[in-house]
Design an enzyme around this catalytic site. Structure first.
Site, PDB file in Angstrom:
ATOM      1  N   SER A 103       0.892  -1.334  -0.121  1.00 30.18           N
ATOM      2  CA  SER A 103      -0.173   0.047   0.060  1.00 30.18           C
ATOM      3  C   SER A 103       0.974   1.104  -0.067  1.00 30.18           C
ATOM      4  O   SER A 103       2.016   0.802   0.665  1.00 30.18           O
ATOM      5  CB  SER A 103      -0.935   0.370   0.915  1.00 30.18           C
ATOM      6  OG  SER A 103      -1.434   1.072   1.252  1.00 30.18           O
TER       7      SER A 103
ATOM      8  N   TYR B 131      -0.419   0.806  10.775  1.00 35.46           N
ATOM      9  CA  TYR B 131      -0.634  -0.564   9.209  1.00 35.46           C
ATOM     10  C   TYR B 131       0.028  -0.371   8.478  1.00 35.46           C
ATOM     11  O   TYR B 131       0.624  -0.840   8.182  1.00 35.46           O
ATOM     12  CB  TYR B 131      -2.160  -0.103   8.761  1.00 35.46           C
ATOM     13  CG  TYR B 131      -2.643  -0.355   7.427  1.00 35.46           C
ATOM     14  CD1 TYR B 131      -3.296  -1.590   7.705  1.00 35.46           C
ATOM     15  CD2 TYR B 131      -2.492   0.732   6.765  1.00 35.46           C
ATOM     16  CE1 TYR B 131      -3.447  -1.597   6.451  1.00 35.46           C
ATOM     17  CE2 TYR B 131      -3.267   0.246   5.790  1.00 35.46           C
ATOM     18  CZ  TYR B 131      -3.618  -1.421   5.227  1.00 35.46           C
ATOM     19  OH  TYR B 131      -3.686  -1.549   3.643  1.00 35.46           O
TER      20      TYR B 131
END
Length: 235
Positions: free
Chosen positions: A130, A143
């Site tokens: 990501s 995260y």
């Protein structure tokens, strides 16, 4: 030949399954098998219960999938976003995010690389990093750190698999609009799960895919932002 989807209830997993399933045997693995979408174009569909945090089950699940035929595509798309504010004060939740989004991913990718290299057919593994892992931000660094670690692991695994019958495609999408991000304000260059699925399925050999492609330019600019400014960046 078998298509294996690990995390079949995820938006991206469902979209990729739709694109790969035509006339194929598909094995769908998820924690909630009852929520798995139907694939009417598939030749056969088999559903296996799968709990990502049960690391000892990973090899069994992949071996079970091979009983339906050699695996030609394996999609590792399980994961959680987690609650960042909760993770700042709840170490168990921080560890849960790290376990699902990094440790379990490393475990499953290791199992897949080992088993698929022993097959006589060529296969492709899809993994998902990501933009959040490119440079960790204050707003979601728990995260983001898992994606940074996963990205580094996949780059090394990609090199390890070079010259074998297994390819590894690593996606680096921007903010993905979908069920995981419901209620959140989309970031610049946001994408939808179908765009991510379309981009990774097009990739035929090992490599890293930015989604959208122009996100690559923004990512390099992000590296140049001074830390006093960077710490105020939103999600």
């Amino acid at each position: 030949m078998t298509v294996l989807i690990l995390g079949a209830t995820s938006d991206i997993g469902g979209e990729i399954a739709q694109r790969l399933c035509k006339d194929q045997t598909v094995v769908l693995c998820a924690r909630r098998p009852e929520a798995i979408p139907e694939l009417p174009e598939a030749k056969e569909v088999h559903v296996l219960p799968f709990e990502a945090t049960d690391l000892s089950s990973h090899r069994f699940v992949v071996q079970e999938a091979t009983n339906f035929g050699p695996i030609t595509h394996a999609v590792v798309c399980f994961g959680i976003l987690g609650d960042h504010e909760r993770a700042l004060r709840d170490e168990a939740h921080a560890a849960e995010i790290a376990t699902v989004d990094y440790t379990a991913q490393v475990s499953m990718l290791t199992v897949l690389a080992d088993i698929l290299r022993q097959q006589e057919v060529c296969s492709t593994v899809y993994a998902f990093s990501s933009i959040a892992g490119w440079r960790a931000r204050k707003a979601n660094f728990v995260y983001g750190s898992t994606k940074a670690g996963l990205d580094a692991f996949c780059q090394g695994l990609m090199d390890e698999l070079h010259g074998t019958n297994v390819s590894l495609v690593l996606a680096r999408p921007g903010f993905v609009i979908g069920s995981m991000t419901t209620g959140m304000k989309p970031a610049p260059m946001s994408v939808r799960s179908e765009e991510v699925a379309r981009a990774v399925v097009r990739q035929r050999r090992s490599g890293t895919v930015w989604v959208p492609g122009r996100l690559r330019v923004l990512a390099w600019v992000m590296k140049l932002v001074p830390r006093p400014l960077w710490r105020h960046m939103p999600r």
